[in-house]
Design a protein around this motif. Structure first.
Motif, short mmCIF file in Angstrom:
data_model
loop_
_atom_site.label_atom_id
_atom_site.label_comp_id
_atom_site.label_asym_id
_atom_site.label_seq_id
_atom_site.Cartn_x
_atom_site.Cartn_y
_atom_site.Cartn_z
N LEU A 1 5.66 -5.04 26.60
CA LEU A 1 4.58 -5.45 27.50
C LEU A 1 4.15 -6.88 27.23
CD1 LEU A 1 1.96 -2.55 27.73
CD2 LEU A 1 3.53 -3.36 29.49
N PHE A 2 3.87 -7.58 28.31
CA PHE A 2 3.30 -8.92 28.25
C PHE A 2 2.08 -8.94 29.17
CE2 PHE A 2 7.58 -9.47 26.92
CZ PHE A 2 7.51 -10.44 25.93
N LEU A 3 1.13 -9.80 28.84
CA LEU A 3 -0.09 -9.92 29.63
C LEU A 3 -0.14 -11.32 30.23
CD1 LEU A 3 -3.57 -8.68 29.00
CD2 LEU A 3 -3.30 -11.14 29.23
N TRP A 4 -0.52 -11.38 31.49
CA TRP A 4 -0.81 -12.66 32.14
C TRP A 4 -2.19 -12.57 32.73
CZ3 TRP A 4 0.28 -14.32 37.66
CH2 TRP A 4 -0.04 -15.67 37.85
N ALA B 1 3.37 -18.73 29.16
CA ALA B 1 1.99 -18.40 29.50
C ALA B 1 1.68 -16.91 29.28
CB ALA B 1 1.69 -18.78 30.95
N LEU B 2 2.69 -16.16 28.90
CA LEU B 2 2.52 -14.72 28.71
C LEU B 2 2.13 -14.40 27.28
CD1 LEU B 2 5.66 -13.48 30.66
CD2 LEU B 2 3.34 -13.89 31.52
N ALA B 3 1.22 -13.45 27.12
CA ALA B 3 0.80 -12.99 25.79
C ALA B 3 1.52 -11.67 25.50
CB ALA B 3 -0.71 -12.79 25.76
N PRO B 4 2.25 -11.61 24.38
CA PRO B 4 2.94 -10.35 24.05
C PRO B 4 1.95 -9.27 23.64
CG PRO B 4 3.26 -11.97 22.32
CD PRO B 4 2.50 -12.65 23.41
N LEU B 5 2.16 -8.08 24.14
CA LEU B 5 1.32 -6.92 23.80
C LEU B 5 2.11 -5.88 23.00
CD1 LEU B 5 -0.63 -6.40 27.15
CD2 LEU B 5 -1.46 -7.46 25.04
N GLY B 6 3.31 -6.23 22.57
CA GLY B 6 4.09 -5.34 21.73
C GLY B 6 5.06 -4.48 22.52
N VAL B 7 5.88 -3.77 21.78
CA VAL B 7 6.86 -2.85 22.35
C VAL B 7 6.31 -1.44 22.15
CG1 VAL B 7 9.23 -1.99 22.23
CG2 VAL B 7 8.76 -4.44 21.90
N HIS B 8 6.28 -0.67 23.23
CA HIS B 8 5.66 0.66 23.22
C HIS B 8 6.68 1.71 23.63
CE1 HIS B 8 1.56 -1.06 23.00
NE2 HIS B 8 2.16 -2.07 23.60
N ALA B 9 6.63 2.87 22.97
CA ALA B 9 7.44 4.01 23.38
C ALA B 9 6.95 4.44 24.76
CB ALA B 9 7.31 5.14 22.38
#
Length: 139
Positions: free
Chosen positions: A70-73, A53-61
């Motif tokens: 980061l993941f978004l719920w 159910a999580l939306a990936p928001l990418g890997v951030h420095a």
């Protein structure tokens, strides 16, 4: 993990800090990043979400030598901070253990960005400006 309805975001405050944070932590051996995000959310807040159910928001420095996946719920309704409980603990000098998160808040984005540290504010702003962000017109 970013828990948001687009207008507000869930934050937690560690007991010995003035800065607020999002639920996050390290992946255990054999865990996917999404599984780790879901587990950390449950340990730090009591909220349960299936990793799919999580939306990936990418890997951030995030910090030197430390990246943040980061993941978004987007929950059906934002949680009531008074109902959240952290069951992960940190050990104080002398051996006493205290919850990793002492307080919770659901606040508008502008307030959230003012409450968190500089690096996390930068990462959250980047995530909200990325094409993966599912809400229109981030502030």
């Amino acid at each position: 993990m970013v828990v948001t309805d687009g207008a507000r975001v869930l934050l937690g405050r560690p007991p010995q800090s003035r800065l607020w944070d999002i639920p996050k932590g390290l992946a255990a051996p054999g865990e996917t990043l999404a599984q780790a995000a879901a587990r950390e959310l449950e340990e730090e807040t009591g909220l349960r979400v299936p990793p799919e159910a999580l939306a990936p928001l990418g890997v951030h420095a995030y910090r030197p030598g430390k990246d943040l996946a980061l993941f978004l719920w987007r929950p059906p309704a934002m949680p009531d901070p008074a109902t959240l409980r952290c069951r992960s603990t940190v050990r104080l000098p002398g051996g006493r253990r205290i919850p990793e998160i002492a307080a919770f808040a659901v606040v508008p984005w502008e307030e959230a960005l003012a409450r968190v540290g500089r690096n996390l504010a930068r990462v959250l702003t980047e995530a909200r400006q990325s094409p993966a962000w599912p809400f229109p017109d981030p502030a």
